[in-house]
Scaffold this motif. Structure first.
Motif, PDB file in Angstrom:
ATOM      1  N   VAL A  54       0.822  -1.212  -0.014  1.00 27.23           N
ATOM      2  CA  VAL A  54       0.042   0.023  -0.110  1.00 27.23           C
ATOM      3  C   VAL A  54       1.042   1.361   0.160  1.00 27.23           C
ATOM      4  O   VAL A  54       2.222   1.202   0.523  1.00 27.23           O
ATOM      5  CB  VAL A  54      -1.078   0.025   1.251  1.00 27.23           C
ATOM      6  CG1 VAL A  54      -2.095  -1.078   1.027  1.00 27.23           C
ATOM      7  CG2 VAL A  54      -0.133  -0.150   2.624  1.00 27.23           C
ATOM      8  N   PHE A  55       0.301   2.363  -0.646  1.00 25.68           N
ATOM      9  CA  PHE A  55       0.670   3.460  -0.314  1.00 25.68           C
ATOM     10  C   PHE A  55       0.124   4.272   1.007  1.00 25.68           C
ATOM     11  O   PHE A  55      -1.218   3.918   0.971  1.00 25.68           O
ATOM     12  CB  PHE A  55       0.555   4.491  -1.613  1.00 25.68           C
ATOM     13  CG  PHE A  55       1.326   4.515  -2.845  1.00 25.68           C
ATOM     14  CD1 PHE A  55       2.758   4.489  -2.631  1.00 25.68           C
ATOM     15  CD2 PHE A  55       0.778   3.691  -3.852  1.00 25.68           C
ATOM     16  CE1 PHE A  55       3.429   4.347  -3.854  1.00 25.68           C
ATOM     17  CE2 PHE A  55       1.530   3.460  -5.021  1.00 25.68           C
ATOM     18  CZ  PHE A  55       2.882   3.741  -4.813  1.00 25.68           C
ATOM     19  N   VAL A  56       0.823   5.063   1.628  1.00 27.34           N
ATOM     20  CA  VAL A  56       0.163   5.717   2.681  1.00 27.34           C
ATOM     21  C   VAL A  56       0.741   7.203   2.546  1.00 27.34           C
ATOM     22  O   VAL A  56       1.991   7.550   2.271  1.00 27.34           O
ATOM     23  CB  VAL A  56       0.630   5.425   4.235  1.00 27.34           C
ATOM     24  CG1 VAL A  56       0.210   6.311   5.196  1.00 27.34           C
ATOM     25  CG2 VAL A  56       0.321   4.056   4.302  1.00 27.34           C
ATOM     26  N   VAL A  57      -0.372   8.396   2.556  1.00 33.63           N
ATOM     27  CA  VAL A  57      -0.114   9.634   2.404  1.00 33.63           C
ATOM     28  C   VAL A  57      -0.709  10.732   3.461  1.00 33.63           C
ATOM     29  O   VAL A  57      -1.540  10.299   3.831  1.00 33.63           O
ATOM     30  CB  VAL A  57      -0.712   9.976   1.001  1.00 33.63           C
ATOM     31  CG1 VAL A  57      -0.400  11.726   0.562  1.00 33.63           C
ATOM     32  CG2 VAL A  57      -0.311   9.205  -0.313  1.00 33.63           C
TER      33      VAL A  57
ATOM     34  N   VAL B 245      -3.803   7.494  -5.063  1.00 30.31           N
ATOM     35  CA  VAL B 245      -4.095   7.791  -3.753  1.00 30.31           C
ATOM     36  C   VAL B 245      -3.712   9.403  -3.199  1.00 30.31           C
ATOM     37  O   VAL B 245      -4.330  10.111  -2.235  1.00 30.31           O
ATOM     38  CB  VAL B 245      -3.077   6.803  -2.903  1.00 30.31           C
ATOM     39  CG1 VAL B 245      -1.486   7.342  -3.132  1.00 30.31           C
ATOM     40  CG2 VAL B 245      -3.201   6.944  -1.449  1.00 30.31           C
ATOM     41  N   VAL B 246      -2.891   9.917  -4.116  1.00 27.81           N
ATOM     42  CA  VAL B 246      -2.512  11.449  -3.862  1.00 27.81           C
ATOM     43  C   VAL B 246      -3.840  12.286  -4.053  1.00 27.81           C
ATOM     44  O   VAL B 246      -4.421  13.039  -3.124  1.00 27.81           O
ATOM     45  CB  VAL B 246      -1.475  11.752  -4.803  1.00 27.81           C
ATOM     46  CG1 VAL B 246      -1.409  13.496  -4.643  1.00 27.81           C
ATOM     47  CG2 VAL B 246      -0.150  11.160  -4.094  1.00 27.81           C
ATOM     48  N   GLU B 247      -4.464  11.876  -5.230  1.00 28.21           N
ATOM     49  CA  GLU B 247      -5.811  12.881  -5.689  1.00 28.21           C
ATOM     50  C   GLU B 247      -7.090  12.491  -4.556  1.00 28.21           C
ATOM     51  O   GLU B 247      -7.466  13.585  -4.199  1.00 28.21           O
ATOM     52  CB  GLU B 247      -6.309  12.271  -6.817  1.00 28.21           C
ATOM     53  CG  GLU B 247      -5.223  12.946  -8.040  1.00 28.21           C
ATOM     54  CD  GLU B 247      -5.830  12.767  -9.478  1.00 28.21           C
ATOM     55  OE1 GLU B 247      -5.606  13.308 -10.441  1.00 28.21           O
ATOM     56  OE2 GLU B 247      -6.508  11.710  -9.772  1.00 28.21           O
ATOM     57  N   ASN B 248      -6.996  11.294  -4.319  1.00 30.70           N
ATOM     58  CA  ASN B 248      -8.190  10.781  -3.205  1.00 30.70           C
ATOM     59  C   ASN B 248      -7.797  11.489  -1.806  1.00 30.70           C
ATOM     60  O   ASN B 248      -8.768  11.948  -1.049  1.00 30.70           O
ATOM     61  CB  ASN B 248      -8.340   9.586  -3.063  1.00 30.70           C
ATOM     62  CG  ASN B 248      -9.296   8.939  -4.221  1.00 30.70           C
ATOM     63  OD1 ASN B 248     -10.573   9.079  -4.515  1.00 30.70           O
ATOM     64  ND2 ASN B 248      -8.659   8.508  -5.313  1.00 30.70           N
ATOM     65  N   THR B 249      -6.516  11.512  -1.416  1.00 28.30           N
ATOM     66  CA  THR B 249      -6.000  11.983  -0.079  1.00 28.30           C
ATOM     67  C   THR B 249      -6.530  13.599  -0.114  1.00 28.30           C
ATOM     68  O   THR B 249      -6.780  14.108   0.748  1.00 28.30           O
ATOM     69  CB  THR B 249      -4.857  11.684   0.358  1.00 28.30           C
ATOM     70  OG1 THR B 249      -4.555  10.329   0.241  1.00 28.30           O
ATOM     71  CG2 THR B 249      -4.265  12.203   1.759  1.00 28.30           C
ATOM     72  N   ILE B 250      -5.948  14.231  -1.276  1.00 25.51           N
ATOM     73  CA  ILE B 250      -6.231  15.713  -1.366  1.00 25.51           C
ATOM     74  C   ILE B 250      -7.819  15.829  -1.340  1.00 25.51           C
ATOM     75  O   ILE B 250      -8.117  16.974  -0.450  1.00 25.51           O
ATOM     76  CB  ILE B 250      -5.728  16.018  -2.732  1.00 25.51           C
ATOM     77  CG1 ILE B 250      -4.152  16.165  -2.671  1.00 25.51           C
ATOM     78  CG2 ILE B 250      -5.984  17.492  -2.929  1.00 25.51           C
ATOM     79  CD1 ILE B 250      -3.307  16.506  -3.907  1.00 25.51           C
ATOM     80  N   SER B 251      -8.450  15.236  -2.023  1.00 28.03           N
ATOM     81  CA  SER B 251      -9.871  15.350  -2.221  1.00 28.03           C
ATOM     82  C   SER B 251     -10.676  15.192  -0.692  1.00 28.03           C
ATOM     83  O   SER B 251     -11.337  16.316  -0.228  1.00 28.03           O
ATOM     84  CB  SER B 251     -10.728  14.667  -3.115  1.00 28.03           C
ATOM     85  OG  SER B 251     -10.270  14.914  -4.259  1.00 28.03           O
TER      86      SER B 251
ATOM     87  N   ILE C  55      -4.792  14.745   7.621  1.00 26.55           N
ATOM     88  CA  ILE C  55      -5.388  13.608   7.527  1.00 26.55           C
ATOM     89  C   ILE C  55      -4.412  12.780   7.041  1.00 26.55           C
ATOM     90  O   ILE C  55      -3.201  12.952   6.545  1.00 26.55           O
ATOM     91  CB  ILE C  55      -6.589  13.595   6.575  1.00 26.55           C
ATOM     92  CG1 ILE C  55      -6.042  14.136   5.184  1.00 26.55           C
ATOM     93  CG2 ILE C  55      -7.663  14.450   6.974  1.00 26.55           C
ATOM     94  CD1 ILE C  55      -7.251  13.962   4.185  1.00 26.55           C
ATOM     95  N   ARG C  56      -4.750  11.233   6.777  1.00 30.18           N
ATOM     96  CA  ARG C  56      -3.874  10.370   6.386  1.00 30.18           C
ATOM     97  C   ARG C  56      -4.718   9.442   5.377  1.00 30.18           C
ATOM     98  O   ARG C  56      -5.796   8.982   5.603  1.00 30.18           O
ATOM     99  CB  ARG C  56      -3.238   9.378   7.431  1.00 30.18           C
ATOM    100  CG  ARG C  56      -2.599   7.848   6.984  1.00 30.18           C
ATOM    101  CD  ARG C  56      -2.417   7.205   8.352  1.00 30.18           C
ATOM    102  NE  ARG C  56      -1.986   5.927   8.153  1.00 30.18           N
ATOM    103  CZ  ARG C  56      -2.690   4.783   8.075  1.00 30.18           C
ATOM    104  NH1 ARG C  56      -4.017   5.250   8.140  1.00 30.18           N
ATOM    105  NH2 ARG C  56      -2.233   3.611   7.843  1.00 30.18           N
ATOM    106  N   GLY C  57      -4.172   9.272   4.115  1.00 31.82           N
ATOM    107  CA  GLY C  57      -5.002   8.323   3.054  1.00 31.82           C
ATOM    108  C   GLY C  57      -3.992   7.215   2.813  1.00 31.82           C
ATOM    109  O   GLY C  57      -2.845   7.251   2.891  1.00 31.82           O
ATOM    110  N   LEU C  58      -4.945   6.104   2.611  1.00 35.67           N
ATOM    111  CA  LEU C  58      -3.948   4.705   2.287  1.00 35.67           C
ATOM    112  C   LEU C  58      -4.779   3.988   0.995  1.00 35.67           C
ATOM    113  O   LEU C  58      -6.053   4.128   1.077  1.00 35.67           O
ATOM    114  CB  LEU C  58      -4.090   3.818   3.424  1.00 35.67           C
ATOM    115  CG  LEU C  58      -3.769   2.363   3.242  1.00 35.67           C
ATOM    116  CD1 LEU C  58      -3.029   1.970   4.811  1.00 35.67           C
ATOM    117  CD2 LEU C  58      -4.764   1.480   2.913  1.00 35.67           C
ATOM    118  N   ALA C  59      -3.969   3.615   0.205  1.00 37.47           N
ATOM    119  CA  ALA C  59      -4.632   2.658  -1.104  1.00 37.47           C
ATOM    120  C   ALA C  59      -3.599   1.965  -1.521  1.00 37.47           C
ATOM    121  O   ALA C  59      -2.484   1.928  -1.431  1.00 37.47           O
ATOM    122  CB  ALA C  59      -5.115   3.864  -2.177  1.00 37.47           C
ATOM    123  N   PRO C  60      -4.112   0.778  -2.348  1.00 39.68           N
ATOM    124  CA  PRO C  60      -3.172  -0.232  -2.939  1.00 39.68           C
ATOM    125  C   PRO C  60      -2.016   0.218  -3.900  1.00 39.68           C
ATOM    126  O   PRO C  60      -2.349   1.486  -4.461  1.00 39.68           O
ATOM    127  CB  PRO C  60      -4.057  -1.243  -3.603  1.00 39.68           C
ATOM    128  CG  PRO C  60      -5.298  -0.998  -2.954  1.00 39.68           C
ATOM    129  CD  PRO C  60      -5.524   0.645  -2.609  1.00 39.68           C
TER     130      PRO C  60
END
Length: 231
Positions: free
Chosen positions: A172-175, A206-212, A188-193
């Protein structure tokens, strides 16, 4: 065989190579160049680093993933998305970024595949590509004091995840994004495969979704709601 960019990048990390840069189009990017935007991140957050290639290490196969592996970079994309969010506002936008840092965690996948600390690039990519990944995008609030209390020696722990977030312990990526917009600070923290079946670049995803999620949560809090976007 679905070998997506992020998995290849992870293998290249362990062989001493830089992550490949993914170019992507952002409509009207030049319009956001002049908003007041301060990048106050620690210098290391923009740099890639493998924390350990030793399979017995707690930090094995965890990485700080360069935000500049996107072009425009992840931070530049954040600047533009903030501009778009407030484009119709009469008030000037004032942004300060304290943390925008990305991690990749390949630890469990590599250990389960028994490829050890001396595997080759091809073997690593094949092993990762066969790993079942049921993780999806997740987002949660971050305790700033706990985050800042993590020392450089233990930075790799920022790439860790919970069983609920990633039941198969797949890569996974963690942002993390910690920023202040017009005096309102959110973390905040976002995580995705690290792999996707739709062909989209997984790190950009994952970057776009964490920003959103950051911007939605900022707006919800500014409006008096405690609801976290994505939950």
């Amino acid at each position: 065989m679905r070998l997506l960019l992020a998995s290849i990048a992870a293998a290249l990390f362990l062989s001493g190579c830089a992550a490949p840069v993914h170019k992507h189009e952002v409509a009207g990017l030049q319009r956001s160049e002049n908003i007041h935007f301060v990048d106050a991140r620690p210098k290391a957050e923009s740099e890639q680093e493998l924390f350990s290639a030793l399979i017995t290490s707690d930090a094995y196969a965890t990485y700080r993933y360069s935000t500049s592996s996107l072009d425009p970079s992840a931070v530049r994309l954040f600047q533009h998305k903030v501009f778009e969010k407030f484009a119709d506002s009469a008030k000037p936008v004032d942004v300060k970024v304290y943390h925008f840092v990305s991690y990749m965690n390949m630890q469990s996948a590599f250990r389960r595949s028994s490829i050890g600390a001396v595997f080759g690039v091809v073997g690593a990519v094949v092993a990762v590509s066969t790993q079942k990944n049921d993780a999806d995008f997740k987002v949660n609030m971050v305790d700033r004091e706990q985050f800042d209390a993590i020392t450089a020696a233990n930075e790799y722990t920022k790439s860790f995840f919970t069983e609920a977030e990633n039941p198969n312990k797949a890569p996974v990526f963690v942002v993390y994004i910690d920023a202040d917009i017009n005096g309102k600070r959110t973390f905040i923290r976002g995580l995705a495969p690290t792999t996707r079946k739709d062909g989209q670049n997984p790190y950009l995803y994952v970057v776009e979704n964490t920003i959103s999620a950051f911007l939605d949560n900022y707006q919800a809090e500014a409006g008096g709601s405690e609801k976290l976007a994505g939950q």
